[in-house]
Design a protein around this motif. Structure first.
Motif, PDB file in Angstrom:
ATOM      1  N   SER A 106      13.402 -61.880 -43.512  1.00  0.00           N
ATOM      2  CA  SER A 106      13.551 -61.002 -44.719  1.00  0.00           C
ATOM      3  C   SER A 106      13.385 -59.456 -45.690  1.00  0.00           C
ATOM      4  O   SER A 106      13.947 -59.259 -45.538  1.00  0.00           O
ATOM      5  N   LEU A 107      12.232 -59.669 -44.052  1.00  0.00           N
ATOM      6  CA  LEU A 107      12.186 -57.563 -44.157  1.00  0.00           C
ATOM      7  C   LEU A 107      12.472 -57.164 -42.890  1.00  0.00           C
ATOM      8  O   LEU A 107      12.701 -57.856 -42.061  1.00  0.00           O
ATOM      9  N   GLN A 108      12.964 -55.323 -43.360  1.00  0.00           N
ATOM     10  CA  GLN A 108      12.963 -55.200 -42.088  1.00  0.00           C
ATOM     11  C   GLN A 108      11.912 -54.069 -42.149  1.00  0.00           C
ATOM     12  O   GLN A 108      11.257 -53.234 -42.485  1.00  0.00           O
ATOM     13  N   ASP A 109      12.236 -53.678 -40.898  1.00  0.00           N
ATOM     14  CA  ASP A 109      10.693 -52.707 -40.083  1.00  0.00           C
ATOM     15  C   ASP A 109      10.961 -51.632 -39.659  1.00  0.00           C
ATOM     16  O   ASP A 109      11.093 -51.146 -38.197  1.00  0.00           O
ATOM     17  N   PRO A 110      11.847 -50.353 -39.913  1.00  0.00           N
ATOM     18  CA  PRO A 110      12.216 -49.567 -39.613  1.00  0.00           C
ATOM     19  C   PRO A 110      11.454 -48.742 -38.508  1.00  0.00           C
ATOM     20  O   PRO A 110      11.828 -48.394 -37.602  1.00  0.00           O
ATOM     21  N   LEU A 111      10.182 -48.672 -39.206  1.00  0.00           N
ATOM     22  CA  LEU A 111       9.239 -47.972 -38.658  1.00  0.00           C
ATOM     23  C   LEU A 111       7.777 -48.832 -37.629  1.00  0.00           C
ATOM     24  O   LEU A 111       6.743 -48.237 -36.982  1.00  0.00           O
TER      25      LEU A 111
ATOM     26  N   SER B 124      -1.617 -58.065 -46.924  1.00  0.00           N
ATOM     27  CA  SER B 124      -1.440 -56.831 -48.093  1.00  0.00           C
ATOM     28  C   SER B 124      -0.481 -55.985 -46.614  1.00  0.00           C
ATOM     29  O   SER B 124      -0.921 -55.554 -45.538  1.00  0.00           O
ATOM     30  N   LEU B 125       0.239 -55.455 -47.315  1.00  0.00           N
ATOM     31  CA  LEU B 125       1.510 -54.611 -46.256  1.00  0.00           C
ATOM     32  C   LEU B 125       2.129 -53.842 -47.015  1.00  0.00           C
ATOM     33  O   LEU B 125       3.380 -53.470 -47.398  1.00  0.00           O
ATOM     34  N   SER B 126       1.553 -52.631 -47.725  1.00  0.00           N
ATOM     35  CA  SER B 126       1.972 -52.103 -48.656  1.00  0.00           C
ATOM     36  C   SER B 126       1.660 -50.807 -47.991  1.00  0.00           C
ATOM     37  O   SER B 126       0.991 -50.542 -46.781  1.00  0.00           O
ATOM     38  N   ASN B 127       2.820 -50.071 -48.200  1.00  0.00           N
ATOM     39  CA  ASN B 127       3.271 -48.317 -48.029  1.00  0.00           C
ATOM     40  C   ASN B 127       3.066 -48.489 -46.610  1.00  0.00           C
ATOM     41  O   ASN B 127       2.496 -47.875 -45.662  1.00  0.00           O
ATOM     42  N   LEU B 128       4.280 -49.509 -46.419  1.00  0.00           N
ATOM     43  CA  LEU B 128       4.299 -49.109 -44.153  1.00  0.00           C
ATOM     44  C   LEU B 128       6.575 -49.175 -44.657  1.00  0.00           C
ATOM     45  O   LEU B 128       6.520 -49.426 -43.509  1.00  0.00           O
ATOM     46  N   SER B 129       6.940 -48.801 -45.119  1.00  0.00           N
ATOM     47  CA  SER B 129       7.947 -48.160 -45.461  1.00  0.00           C
ATOM     48  C   SER B 129       9.049 -49.060 -45.302  1.00  0.00           C
ATOM     49  O   SER B 129      10.299 -49.120 -44.451  1.00  0.00           O
ATOM     50  N   LEU B 130       8.720 -51.063 -45.902  1.00  0.00           N
ATOM     51  CA  LEU B 130       9.542 -51.718 -45.746  1.00  0.00           C
ATOM     52  C   LEU B 130      11.013 -51.376 -46.594  1.00  0.00           C
ATOM     53  O   LEU B 130      10.734 -51.725 -47.530  1.00  0.00           O
ATOM     54  N   LYS B 131      12.119 -52.334 -45.469  1.00  0.00           N
ATOM     55  CA  LYS B 131      13.117 -52.889 -46.879  1.00  0.00           C
ATOM     56  C   LYS B 131      13.485 -54.445 -46.241  1.00  0.00           C
ATOM     57  O   LYS B 131      12.466 -55.115 -45.830  1.00  0.00           O
ATOM     58  N   GLY B 132      14.503 -54.402 -46.865  1.00  0.00           N
ATOM     59  CA  GLY B 132      14.338 -55.422 -47.133  1.00  0.00           C
ATOM     60  C   GLY B 132      14.557 -56.610 -48.729  1.00  0.00           C
ATOM     61  O   GLY B 132      14.060 -55.838 -49.125  1.00  0.00           O
TER      62      GLY B 132
END
Length: 276
Positions: free
Chosen positions: A41-46, A82-90
């Motif tokens: 469900s997540l997008q991880d562009p970086l 803890s997945l904060s401040n990772l530029s995640l989308k979705g």
């Protein structure tokens, strides 16, 4: 002979020690399902989550050791994400509820959208929920009140709408509550805005930035003045009234003028008529 006896004793002690040790925890299929669905469900562009793979999901923990970035383990189970401040989308997968041992979920400062899943209610051990600084929309699920151990609910800087569920006031352990800078409306539940006894209280900063939200501890709402439609309506009404009054005045003036002209003509005719 002495050496043989020592060796036998050591072997017996070693076997007894191994027998008394708890078996190593096996990977939990619920955690694997949770991580797989969340990853999808997540997008991880970086590409910050490079080790979020099916292989790692199958065995993310070894005791208290985590093999997964952003995850903390406790006795072989996912304890914290803890997945904060990772530029995640979705979006946030509802199947995150399969991580039944999860006690802290921090997805703040990303670009996540969509609703907050009501399925979070099944995370019965959840103590910290931080979804702030995203683009989440929709209502705040009232089902969060079923997470009785919640200490922190931080949802500020999103696009959440609707009312603040009054059921959240039932969370006796709640010590941090922040829904500022959303699009919430309606009254602040007294169970949250005016807590009594030894329950922690939340000041206005927890609620500000929601223009249609009102009630204590926010300051009284200022008068918004007349709406555009009201101003237009008043203008049209005033114009119509002025037109009616002007038309009435003209009609009266014409009537008076007509009577005066009729009287003058009658006077002229009377003067011209001969006397008999």
């Amino acid at each position: 002979m002495g050496v043989t006896v020592w060796s036998s004793s050591s072997t017996i002690i070693l076997l007894l020690t191994c027998a008394l040790l708890p078996p190593s925890a096996k990977p939990d299929p619920n955690d694997e399902r949770c991580l797989t669905q969340l990853s999808e469900s997540l997008q991880d562009p970086l590409k910050n989550l490079q080790n979020w793979t099916k292989t790692t999901f199958a065995n993310p923990c070894q005791g208290f050791t985590s093999f997964l970035q952003g995850a903390t383990c406790n006795n072989g189970r996912i304890y914290k994400l803890s997945l904060s401040n990772l530029s995640l989308k979705g979006s946030i997968s509802p199947n995150i509820s399969s991580c039944t041992n999860l006690q802290a979920l921090d997805l703040s400062s990303n670009s996540l959208s969509g609703p907050i899943p009501p399925d979070l209610q099944y995370l019965v051990n959840l103590a910290v929920l931080n979804l702030s600084s995203n683009r989440l929309s929709g209502p705040i699920p009232q089902q969060l009140a079923l997470c009785a151990y919640l200490n922190v609910i931080d949802l500020h800087d999103n696009q959440l709408t609707g009312l603040i569920p009054q059921q959240l006031g039932l969370l006796a352990r709640l010590s941090v509550f922040d829904v500022s800078n959303n699009k919430l409306s309606g009254p602040i539940p007294s169970s949250l805005g005016n807590r009594s006894g030894n329950l922690p209280r939340f000041n206005a900063s927890s609620y500000e930035g929601n223009k249609d939200l009102y009630g204590y501890p926010l300051p009284p709402m200022r008068s918004k003045g007349l709406s555009v439609l009201a101003i237009v309506g008043i203008g049209l009404g005033s114009g119509l009234l002025s037109l009616v009054l002007s038309f009435t005045a003209v009609c009266i003036w014409l009537k008076i003028s007509e009577h005066k002209m009729a009287a003058a003509e009658e006077g002229k005719i009377t003067q011209l008529m001969p006397d008999y």
